[in-house]
Write a protein that holds these residues in place. Structure first.
Motif, PDB file in Angstrom:
ATOM      1  N   GLN B 143       0.833  -1.204   0.000  1.00  0.00           N
ATOM      2  CA  GLN B 143       0.000   0.000   0.000  1.00  0.00           C
ATOM      3  C   GLN B 143       0.865   1.251   0.000  1.00  0.00           C
ATOM      4  OE1 GLN B 143      -3.640  -0.103  -0.074  1.00  0.00           O
ATOM      5  NE2 GLN B 143      -2.957   1.857  -0.884  1.00  0.00           N
ATOM      6  N   ARG B 144       1.956   1.213   0.780  1.00  0.00           N
ATOM      7  CA  ARG B 144       2.856   2.376   0.827  1.00  0.00           C
ATOM      8  C   ARG B 144       3.542   2.599  -0.510  1.00  0.00           C
ATOM      9  NH1 ARG B 144       5.885   2.849   6.554  1.00  0.00           N
ATOM     10  NH2 ARG B 144       4.426   1.641   7.808  1.00  0.00           N
ATOM     11  N   VAL B 145       3.875   1.504  -1.201  1.00  0.00           N
ATOM     12  CA  VAL B 145       4.490   1.640  -2.527  1.00  0.00           C
ATOM     13  C   VAL B 145       3.510   2.326  -3.477  1.00  0.00           C
ATOM     14  CG1 VAL B 145       5.285   0.352  -4.551  1.00  0.00           C
ATOM     15  CG2 VAL B 145       6.078  -0.287  -2.286  1.00  0.00           C
ATOM     16  N   PHE B 146       2.237   1.939  -3.392  1.00  0.00           N
ATOM     17  CA  PHE B 146       1.220   2.577  -4.231  1.00  0.00           C
ATOM     18  C   PHE B 146       1.107   4.068  -3.918  1.00  0.00           C
ATOM     19  CE2 PHE B 146      -2.058  -0.410  -6.372  1.00  0.00           C
ATOM     20  CZ  PHE B 146      -1.051  -0.889  -7.176  1.00  0.00           C
ATOM     21  N   ALA B 169      -2.280  -0.711  12.146  1.00  0.00           N
ATOM     22  CA  ALA B 169      -2.528   0.605  12.745  1.00  0.00           C
ATOM     23  C   ALA B 169      -1.368   1.562  12.493  1.00  0.00           C
ATOM     24  CB  ALA B 169      -2.783   0.447  14.238  1.00  0.00           C
ATOM     25  N   ALA B 170      -0.131   1.045  12.559  1.00  0.00           N
ATOM     26  CA  ALA B 170       1.035   1.911  12.363  1.00  0.00           C
ATOM     27  C   ALA B 170       1.065   2.474  10.957  1.00  0.00           C
ATOM     28  CB  ALA B 170       2.317   1.120  12.641  1.00  0.00           C
ATOM     29  N   THR B 171       0.786   1.621   9.986  1.00  0.00           N
ATOM     30  CA  THR B 171       0.774   2.088   8.600  1.00  0.00           C
ATOM     31  C   THR B 171      -0.342   3.100   8.385  1.00  0.00           C
ATOM     32  OG1 THR B 171       1.604  -0.062   7.886  1.00  0.00           O
ATOM     33  CG2 THR B 171       0.674   1.343   6.192  1.00  0.00           C
ATOM     34  N   GLU B 172      -1.506   2.834   8.984  1.00  0.00           N
ATOM     35  CA  GLU B 172      -2.626   3.766   8.836  1.00  0.00           C
ATOM     36  C   GLU B 172      -2.239   5.145   9.359  1.00  0.00           C
ATOM     37  OE1 GLU B 172      -6.458   2.255   9.574  1.00  0.00           O
ATOM     38  OE2 GLU B 172      -7.361   4.204   9.983  1.00  0.00           O
ATOM     39  N   ARG B 173      -1.575   5.169  10.524  1.00  0.00           N
ATOM     40  CA  ARG B 173      -1.115   6.443  11.097  1.00  0.00           C
ATOM     41  C   ARG B 173      -0.134   7.132  10.159  1.00  0.00           C
ATOM     42  NH1 ARG B 173      -4.005   8.257  14.662  1.00  0.00           N
ATOM     43  NH2 ARG B 173      -3.466   9.967  13.414  1.00  0.00           N
ATOM     44  N   ALA B 174       0.829   6.330   9.653  1.00  0.00           N
ATOM     45  CA  ALA B 174       1.850   6.899   8.761  1.00  0.00           C
ATOM     46  C   ALA B 174       1.191   7.513   7.530  1.00  0.00           C
ATOM     47  CB  ALA B 174       2.844   5.815   8.338  1.00  0.00           C
ATOM     48  N   ILE B 175       0.184   6.830   6.999  1.00  0.00           N
ATOM     49  CA  ILE B 175      -0.496   7.335   5.801  1.00  0.00           C
ATOM     50  C   ILE B 175      -1.215   8.643   6.127  1.00  0.00           C
ATOM     51  CG2 ILE B 175      -2.340   6.882   4.124  1.00  0.00           C
ATOM     52  CD1 ILE B 175      -1.621   3.914   4.270  1.00  0.00           C
ATOM     53  N   ILE B 176      -1.885   8.682   7.302  1.00  0.00           N
ATOM     54  CA  ILE B 176      -2.613   9.889   7.688  1.00  0.00           C
ATOM     55  C   ILE B 176      -1.662  11.086   7.856  1.00  0.00           C
ATOM     56  CG2 ILE B 176      -3.636  10.887   9.786  1.00  0.00           C
ATOM     57  CD1 ILE B 176      -5.640   9.939   7.750  1.00  0.00           C
TER      58      ILE B 176
END
Lengths: 313, 249
Positions: B143-146, B169-176
């Motif tokens: 998802q982060r690559v996208f 949850a960590a990735t969701e935070r990073a994306i936000i």
């Protein structure tokens, strides 16, 4: 062996056949790898079978055997078949596999009917059109090779120029459209290239086995690399080697057809790749698993010993 | 200034309308959530705006002009599940695809494009994985690559289709955090979102959708119990839970 070497170096005929089968290997290897990733290998199979009625119709119109005209006929019915498949898939609830089956059998059946008609006529009796079913590499002559070389060079050049566009369209069609790439034009262009690759190959390999040349070198190449450009390169090399080795073997053993030998050689490359490719090959996977398990066991023993030592203190 | 204007948009798949008469405008420099139940037409809305699927009628303008992909002002993050992750390529190559629109026909991405792609990977915390085969990445990393690929597009407006699905949850935070950075740079981000509990926290504006458009506007005005009832219909047990949550805020 000596005979073989003499043949390769001195017999122009063998040289032309060798060059022809290598060119067909390169073209189908390159286009086949993209087709494989686009999950269109079977469309290649349908296109190959659909070439037969085109060849027969071209012959019936012309009344004589001129390779270029026959191949133009093959191109037209091949493209028509590819188009029919896409049309059925996008305009009905029929799924792609069913559509491919349907079109493949209808076109091939029609081709066989025409072939029967051709062989009943006096001119057609000796036409050798039925050679196109299993291929007849020995019939390749200098002019045919020039035609094949021209077509193969075009295919490879277009693939090289549009590499980036084809790559993004294959990996993520929606994103490619979002970038503003003309997706339907590129899809049509790629299908045309695929048809051209099939048409280059059918004289030597025949309509039935042509799909193997699109699929086998490509899937073998996939085992050796994780990069698309390398995969295309390796697939082209495997294709060319299959063409060359298959031709040499059939030249050695008199009376055995070249096309099937080319396909068998390609399959041999595939089996070797599946077993022995580093990382993805079955043998290396097994070896790595055993090494890994052994390492874990050793570490457990070490831990135990350390604990044991601690208790003794 | 309105970044995205949608007027009377209707989209139909073979006579069956999947979006009818959608109207909204999106102000510049905001995070916008597109909310609605399954089959509400959220992805369809994004695809219709981007011109990926044909619309039956309606008008779409981005920065006051009818949108054309070659303007290169829109970035797109499709659903992660829409591609085959066994494709032979690495993370950096996927992010470079975001530069293809800028590179132009026949040419290869240059040194500058590679720098931008690496920088985008760094922004999503994935620079160590640049050379990693994409099938070896976890769902959140894919998802982060996208996201990095969309960043590499260097756009003014971003459309993201369910970027939070299947990430931890960590990735969701990073994306936000990243989306808020984009907002601060004056970019507009439209996100298809499922989790009603985080809507108020994440988004400045919402578009509530269920084939028809239910409401669109600033979150405090549009994200109300009444509108949610209209959007989600009879799914009461589920709604009662979110009711508590909406009223708490």
């Amino acid at each position: 062996m000596k005979d073989l070497l003499t043949m390769i170096f001195h017999d122009a005929n063998t040289q032309w056949v060798l060059l022809g089968t290598m060119l067909l290997g390169v073209a189908s290897g390159v286009l086949g790898s993209i087709a494989l990733l686009r999950k269109q290998s079977l469309i290649g199979d349908a296109v190959a079978h659909a070439a037969l009625p085109g060849i027969c119709i071209a012959f019936l119109f012309l009344g004589e055997k001129s390779l270029i005209v026959l191949l133009i006929g093959a191109t037209i019915t091949g493209l028509l078949a590819a188009y029919c498949i896409q049309f059925i898939v996008s305009n009905s609830i029929i799924k792609e596999d069913t559509a491919i089956c349907l079109i493949l059998s209808v076109f091939f059946g029609f081709g066989i009917v025409l072939l029967t008609k051709v062989s009943q006529s006096s001119a057609g009796n000796k036409s050798g059109l039925d050679d196109f079913i299993f291929g007849q590499a020995a019939s390749i002559v200098g002019n045919d090779v020039k035609l094949m070389a021209g077509a193969a060079a075009c295919l490879i050049l277009i693939t090289f120029l549009l590499y980036k566009e084809l790559k993004v369209l294959t990996f993520d069609p929606e994103f490619a459209k979002g970038l503003g790439l003309p997706a339907s034009f590129l899809n049509f262009l790629f299908l045309s290239l695929l048809v051209a690759a099939v048409v280059i190959g059918i004289q030597a390999v025949g309509v039935i086995l042509m799909a193997a040349m699109l699929i086998t070198p490509a899937i073998a190449a996939r085992y050796w690399t994780n990069s698309l450009s390398k995969m295309i390169l390796i697939s082209g090399v495997f294709g060319a080697l299959s063409g060359m080795i298959g031709t040499l073997i059939s030249t050695l053993s008199v009376g055995l057809a070249t096309g099937p030998f080319i396909v068998v050689t390609a399959t041999f490359f595939f089996v070797i790749s599946m077993l022995f490719a580093p990382e993805r090959g079955l043998v290396m996977k097994r070896v790595k698993r055993i090494q890994f398990n052994k390492k874990i066991k050793e570490e457990l023993v070490l831990q135990k010993n350390r604990k044991g030592g601690y208790h003794e203190l | 200034m309105h970044t995205v204007e949608v007027e009377n948009l209707t989209v139909a798949y073979q006579k069956k309308p999947v979006l009818t008469n959608v109207n909204f405008t999106v102000p510049e420099g905001k995070l916008i959530g597109i909310i609605g139940p399954n089959g509400a037409g959220k992805s369809t809305l994004i695809k219709a705006i981007l011109g990926l699927i044909p619309k039956a009628c309606g008008e779409i303008k981005i920065y006051g002009k009818t949108y054309r992909a070659k303007d290169k002002i829109v970035g797109y993050v499709p659903q992660r599940g829409s591609v085959d992750w066994d494709f032979p390529t690495n993370a950096l190559d996927v992010v470079l695809m975001g530069r293809y629109g800028h590179v132009g026909w026949f040419k290869r991405p240059g040194k500058r494009d590679t720098e931008i792609a690496l920088e985008s990977l760094r922004k999503v915390g994935m620079e160590e994985y640049a050379n990693r085969q994409i099938s070896q990445l976890s769902g959140g990393q894919q998802q982060r690559v996208f996201l990095a690929r969309a960043l590499a597009q260097d756009a003014l407006v971003y459309f993201m289709d369910e970027p939070f699905v299947g990430v931890d949850a960590a990735t969701e935070r990073a994306i936000i955090v990243l989306l808020n950075e984009l907002k601060e740079q004056g970019k507009t981000v439209l996100v298809v979102h499922h989790d009603l509990q985080t809507v108020r926290e994440y988004f400045d504006h919402v578009i509530l959708l269920n084939v028809n458009m239910i409401a669109a506007g600033p979150t405090e005005e549009a994200f109300t119990m009444e509108n949610l009832h209209h959007t989600y219909g009879g799914k009461l047990a589920f709604l009662n839970k979110s009711q508590v949550m909406v009223e708490q805020k």
